[in-house]
Design a protein around this motif. Structure first.
Motif, short mmCIF file in Angstrom:
data_model
loop_
_atom_site.label_atom_id
_atom_site.label_comp_id
_atom_site.label_asym_id
_atom_site.label_seq_id
_atom_site.Cartn_x
_atom_site.Cartn_y
_atom_site.Cartn_z
N GLU A 47 0.87 -1.18 0.00
CA GLU A 47 0.00 0.00 0.00
C GLU A 47 0.91 1.23 0.00
OE1 GLU A 47 -3.67 2.04 2.54
OE2 GLU A 47 -2.80 0.13 3.21
N TYR A 49 2.22 5.23 -0.84
CA TYR A 49 1.83 6.63 -0.82
C TYR A 49 3.04 7.50 -1.18
CZ TYR A 49 -2.57 5.33 1.36
OH TYR A 49 -3.80 4.78 1.60
N ILE A 53 0.25 10.54 2.93
CA ILE A 53 -1.10 10.01 3.13
C ILE A 53 -2.21 11.01 2.81
CG2 ILE A 53 -0.26 8.42 4.90
CD1 ILE A 53 -1.76 10.22 6.96
N ASP A 54 -1.86 12.28 2.66
CA ASP A 54 -2.90 13.25 2.31
C ASP A 54 -3.13 13.33 0.81
OD1 ASP A 54 -0.41 14.37 1.94
OD2 ASP A 54 -1.01 16.39 2.60
N LYS A 55 -2.40 12.52 0.06
CA LYS A 55 -2.62 12.39 -1.38
C LYS A 55 -3.03 10.95 -1.67
CE LYS A 55 -1.17 16.57 -2.53
NZ LYS A 55 -0.84 17.09 -1.18
N LYS A 56 -3.63 10.72 -2.81
CA LYS A 56 -4.12 9.39 -3.15
C LYS A 56 -2.95 8.41 -3.30
CE LYS A 56 -7.16 6.97 -6.41
NZ LYS A 56 -8.02 6.41 -5.35
N GLY A 57 -3.07 7.28 -2.64
CA GLY A 57 -2.08 6.22 -2.78
C GLY A 57 -2.58 5.15 -3.72
N PHE A 58 -1.87 4.04 -3.76
CA PHE A 58 -2.30 2.94 -4.62
C PHE A 58 -1.77 1.61 -4.09
CE2 PHE A 58 1.72 4.40 -6.30
CZ PHE A 58 2.40 3.24 -6.69
N LYS A 232 -2.92 6.40 8.21
CA LYS A 232 -3.93 7.24 8.85
C LYS A 232 -3.22 8.26 9.75
CE LYS A 232 -7.41 3.65 8.59
NZ LYS A 232 -8.13 4.34 7.49
#
Length: 295
Positions: A47, A49, A53-58, A232
């Protein structure tokens, strides 16, 4: 070597300091001696980033290029080809995964090369609302039910909203058998407490009830690795705890964080250290469960 250790992965929030990639890597390096034995040889899903974490991860499963020659992988068949999952074998391989801006490694319930024979059965309690008492009651109820089937269970915080309850297995039951067994246990629990528990996956159908998620036992499904940091705010950790702590309400789903785990390990060590030695056969438990259903 960790590249760009100064990169902020967890922005400052509510007075807490930012956490950098270097600090995340330092955590995983320090925790590796207790973490690696639990995830060794399990296919890993990363997972990632790259921008924090304040941007979209994948999510990344396949590692087919750009990896060092020493990194172990396992080839897993899928519907239209194969996936080459990375495998953690030591601190170096764990840090390679972290260097890809992986915050949470998710792992299978089986280990290579025995990918169709899980050595754990996982129950994920996923609350719909913040009700610590109801969550605690559900976790203890699941533990007690598993005890009646002759299956001791171990618990860890999810680092998110609930708890993960794990049963160590002897590795002789196939994935399908474990998945069916877990689903039937979940169904029995829901029958016993229909106002508090559900197997409805859709959030709109759950109401205030806790999802007894047994899907972690399906082939190629994953769960957050023990001691994994979650993406988080505050960098909560999915960490083993004791049933006594759960019963007394001393721990919650996000009780432990990247910054507090060093003191936690110094105090209690690895609470799951003996779990692998306690693997049980599902045969008798399945028989007991079937007898209960027949009543």
């Amino acid at each position: 070597m960790i590249t760009h250790p100064e990169k902020v992965l967890f922005p400052p929030e509510d007075g807490a300091a930012a956490i950098t990639k270097g600090e995340l890597a330092a955590y995983y390096e320090a925790i590796a001696p207790v973490m690696v034995p639990h995830i060794r040889a399990r296919p890993v899903t990363m997972e990632r980033y790259p921008a924090g974490i304040d941007k979209k991860g994948f999510i990344q499963k396949d590692v087919s290029k750009g990896f060092p020659a020493w990194l172990e992988r396992v080839e897993v068949p899928k519907k239209d080809g194969t996936v080459h999952h990375p495998i953690v074998t030591d601190t170096r391989s764990l840090l390679w995964i972290v260097n890809q801006n992986t915050i949470t490694p998710h792992v299978w319930s089986a280990r290579a090369p025995h990918l169709y024979y899980p050595d754990i059965c996982v129950f994920d309690l996923d609350p719909s609302v913040d009700d610590p008492a109801m969550l605690r009651e559900a976790a203890i109820g699941l533990r007690d039910f598993l005890d009646t089937l002759g299956l001791p269970s171990w618990v860890k915080t999810s680092g998110s909203k609930g708890f993960h309850i794990v049963v160590p297995l002897d590795g002789k039951a196939k994935t399908g058998e474990v998945a069916v067994f877990a689903h039937q246990v979940g169904a029995m629990l829901v029958k016993l407490a229909p106002d508090h528990l559900t197997q409805e996956f859709s959030k709109s159908d759950r109401g205030r009830r806790i999802l007894v998620d047994t899907g972690r036992n399906n082939y190629s499904a994953t769960w957050a690795a023990p001691y994994a940091v979650r993406a988080k705010p505050g960098a909560p950790v999915s960490a083993p705890c004791t049933w006594d702590e759960v019963e007394k309400g001393e721990v919650g789903p996000r009780a432990f964080t990247l910054t507090t785990m060093a003191a936690r390990i110094a105090e209690v060590g690895d609470l799951w250290a003996d779990m692998r030695k306690r693997g049980r056969s599902l045969r008798r438990a399945i028989q007991k469960l079937q007898a209960m259903k027949a009543r």
